[in-house]
Design an enzyme around this catalytic site. Structure first.
Site, mmCIF file in Angstrom:
data_model
loop_
_atom_site.group_PDB
_atom_site.id
_atom_site.type_symbol
_atom_site.label_atom_id
_atom_site.label_comp_id
_atom_site.label_asym_id
_atom_site.label_seq_id
_atom_site.Cartn_x
_atom_site.Cartn_y
_atom_site.Cartn_z
ATOM 1 N N LYS A 50 0.817 -1.225 0.000
ATOM 2 C CA LYS A 50 0.000 0.000 0.000
ATOM 3 C C LYS A 50 0.845 1.267 0.000
ATOM 4 O O LYS A 50 0.426 2.286 -0.548
ATOM 5 C CB LYS A 50 -0.964 -0.003 1.196
ATOM 6 C CG LYS A 50 -2.056 -1.050 1.047
ATOM 7 C CD LYS A 50 -3.278 -0.748 1.885
ATOM 8 C CE LYS A 50 -4.396 -1.711 1.501
ATOM 9 N NZ LYS A 50 -5.614 -1.518 2.259
ATOM 10 N N LYS A 105 -4.822 -9.464 -6.034
ATOM 11 C CA LYS A 105 -6.080 -9.742 -5.352
ATOM 12 C C LYS A 105 -7.149 -8.729 -5.749
ATOM 13 O O LYS A 105 -6.833 -7.579 -6.046
ATOM 14 C CB LYS A 105 -5.866 -9.787 -3.824
ATOM 15 C CG LYS A 105 -6.289 -8.558 -3.053
ATOM 16 C CD LYS A 105 -6.278 -8.793 -1.568
ATOM 17 C CE LYS A 105 -6.581 -7.488 -0.830
ATOM 18 N NZ LYS A 105 -7.985 -7.072 -0.891
ATOM 19 N N LYS A 108 -10.854 -3.276 -3.113
ATOM 20 C CA LYS A 108 -11.683 -2.070 -3.191
ATOM 21 C C LYS A 108 -10.888 -0.932 -3.815
ATOM 22 O O LYS A 108 -11.432 -0.077 -4.491
ATOM 23 C CB LYS A 108 -12.078 -1.604 -1.789
ATOM 24 C CG LYS A 108 -12.968 -2.548 -1.038
ATOM 25 C CD LYS A 108 -13.652 -1.775 0.070
ATOM 26 C CE LYS A 108 -13.829 -2.620 1.298
ATOM 27 N NZ LYS A 108 -12.709 -2.517 2.217
HETATM 28 P P1 ATP Z 1 -8.593 -2.203 0.708
HETATM 29 O O1 ATP Z 1 -8.071 -2.346 -0.691
HETATM 30 O O2 ATP Z 1 -9.077 -0.826 1.055
HETATM 31 O O3 ATP Z 1 -7.656 -2.797 1.743
HETATM 32 P P2 ATP Z 1 -10.052 -4.681 0.731
HETATM 33 O O4 ATP Z 1 -10.802 -5.080 -0.465
HETATM 34 O O5 ATP Z 1 -8.757 -5.368 1.005
HETATM 35 O O6 ATP Z 1 -9.904 -3.094 0.710
HETATM 36 P P3 ATP Z 1 -10.693 -4.813 3.535
HETATM 37 O O7 ATP Z 1 -11.733 -3.989 4.186
HETATM 38 O O8 ATP Z 1 -9.260 -4.463 3.746
HETATM 39 O O9 ATP Z 1 -11.024 -4.893 1.982
HETATM 40 O O10 ATP Z 1 -10.895 -6.330 3.991
HETATM 41 C C1 ATP Z 1 -12.113 -6.826 4.530
HETATM 42 C C2 ATP Z 1 -12.087 -8.323 4.550
HETATM 43 O O11 ATP Z 1 -12.169 -8.840 3.221
HETATM 44 C C3 ATP Z 1 -10.802 -8.919 5.145
HETATM 45 O O12 ATP Z 1 -11.142 -10.057 5.922
HETATM 46 C C4 ATP Z 1 -10.011 -9.331 3.943
HETATM 47 O O13 ATP Z 1 -9.113 -10.391 4.217
HETATM 48 C C5 ATP Z 1 -11.119 -9.772 3.004
HETATM 49 N N1 ATP Z 1 -10.695 -9.654 1.609
HETATM 50 C C6 ATP Z 1 -10.308 -8.516 0.988
HETATM 51 N N2 ATP Z 1 -10.016 -8.762 -0.285
HETATM 52 C C7 ATP Z 1 -10.220 -10.106 -0.481
HETATM 53 C C8 ATP Z 1 -10.100 -10.974 -1.602
HETATM 54 N N3 ATP Z 1 -9.702 -10.506 -2.787
HETATM 55 N N4 ATP Z 1 -10.403 -12.275 -1.449
HETATM 56 C C9 ATP Z 1 -10.825 -12.757 -0.243
HETATM 57 N N5 ATP Z 1 -10.961 -11.993 0.856
HETATM 58 C C10 ATP Z 1 -10.664 -10.679 0.741
HETATM 59 MG MG MG Z 2 -7.546 -4.794 2.614
#
Ligand code: ATP
Ligand code: MG
Length: 344
Positions: A114, A206, A209
């Site tokens: 990040k 991955k 968001k």
């Molecule tokens: P950001 O990019 O802002 O970090 P994010 O998509 O990683 O957003 P988070 O809020 O950080 O979302 O994570 C929330 C939950 O979703 C966590 O338990 C994380 O492990 C899970 N998660 C995030 N992305 C994935 C993915 N691609 N596959 C499976 N689980 C995920």
């Molecule tokens: Mg995340």
């Protein structure tokens, strides 16, 4: 030491919730409600480790709350709230900042990813993120934490912090009557075919968001047309699907789509390949579109309904925060006594 079993997990209000959040985390949150007392948190304090527009953050916080409820989390039976309403998270995080070692944090891959190349310009909060995450979990002395695979390293750090606190303060913990260890070592729950859902545009990244490309993810707010369009355009290779899981090795994009299908259908990848082995992607993608629309559509509709009622959402968050704080305040009193802070 035995601890009362309790589940904690969080989701950041950082943008569009996607299929990775749903399959990797929220689906698990829902099923764990049967067996455990659960606390589910919209982690707005984590969100601001990177810039968030103050005009947008409340909307995103309410949207994640709506998603929790729309997916089947029961905020009456369990606890749903946003992190910043319970200041004990930040309080315990400071203590943990003083327990965690720089060397431990320096190994965290999420920070490296990040912060990117301009590491000097990353916020101190982004670096200290895992200590706050440990505090989120341990302020409730939670024992089980459902997360996606990407959070495994942070969970291990939470265990290290709990262990070091228990060791460093062992004499004080005993003297205050808390026995052999004050914090449990929280267990990650990372299972199933979609613990790491990958980007639809790049099978080595991955689904996230914060990915600039909206085509990379299926959002929980996408309508049927958008879902169909994104799945049809998803990157694949030219070969037919294999009949066994071994055939997915080195085929990142194929592996990802099969994993998504399996998780949505609540089947194993092997089982899905028994049905679709030998099929072309055009056939398989059509089936995946149908399944994804059937699963995401109703969530999408319910989210819309809930988001239109911010008074209700805010009441859920407020009541949840009050109940969470009652638990967190107990832990903080004990922590202050253990550390040696004079309190009223
Ligand atoms: P950001 O990019 O802002 O970090 P994010 O998509 O990683 O957003 P988070 O809020 O950080 O979302 O994570 C929330 C939950 O979703 C966590 O338990 C994380 O492990 C899970 N998660 C995030 N992305 C994935 C993915 N691609 N596959 C499976 N689980 C995920
Ligand atoms: Mg995340």
């Amino acid at each position: 030491m035995t601890f009362r079993e309790r589940v904690f997990s969080g989701v950041q209000p950082t943008g569009n919730l996607h299929l990775g959040n749903y399959l990797g985390a929220i689906v698990k949150f829902v099923s764990l409600q049967q067996k455990y007392d659960c606390i589910y948190c919209v982690v707005d304090m984590h969100a601001i480790t990177v810039w968030q527009d103050p005009a947008e953050l409340p909307r995103a916080t309410r949207e994640v709350t709506a998603a929790f409820i729309a997916c089947g989390i029961d905020p009456k039976e369990h606890i749903v709230f946003n992190q910043s309403q319970v200041p004990e998270h930040a309080e315990l995080a400071w203590v943990f900042n003083c327990v965690a070692r720089l060397g431990w944090l320096n190994r965290m891959t999420q920070f490296k990813e990040k912060a990117g190349k301009d590491r000097e310009n990353a916020s101190v909060g982004l670096y200290a993120y895992p200590a706050l995450m440990a505090a989120d979990i341990l302020v409730y002395r939670a024992t089980h934490v459902p997360v996606g695979e990407d959070q495994k390293q942070h969970l291990e750090l939470s265990r290290d912090i709990a262990q070091k606190f228990n060791n460093d303060f062992a004499a004080s913990i005993r003297a205050k009557g808390y026995g052999e260890g004050f914090f449990p070592l929280p267990e990650p729950l990372i299972q199933g075919p979609a613990t790491r859902v990958m980007s639809l545009r790049d099978g080595s990244k991955k689904m996230s968001k914060s990915d600039a490309s909206d085509q990379s993810r299926i959002n929980l707010t996408d309508d049927a047309d958008a879902i169909a369009h994104k799945i049809r355009r998803a990157k694949t290779d030219p070969d037919a699907l294999p009949s066994e899981e071994k055939g997915l090795e080195l085929r990142l994009e194929a592996d990802n789509l099969v994993g998504i299908y399996a998780a949505l259908a609540e089947r194993t990848k092997a089982d899905v390949l028994r049905e679709y082995g030998g099929a072309q992607f055009s056939t398989f993608k059509a089936a995946l579109v149908e399944l994804a629309v059937a699963k995401v559509g109703p969530i999408n509709a319910e989210m819309k309904r809930l988001v239109a009622d911010p008074v209700y959402i805010d009441s859920v968050l407020g009541e949840g925060a009050a109940r969470a704080q009652a638990l967190a305040a107990e832990t903080m009193k004990a922590v202050k006594d253990i550390v040696g802070f004079v309190r009223r």
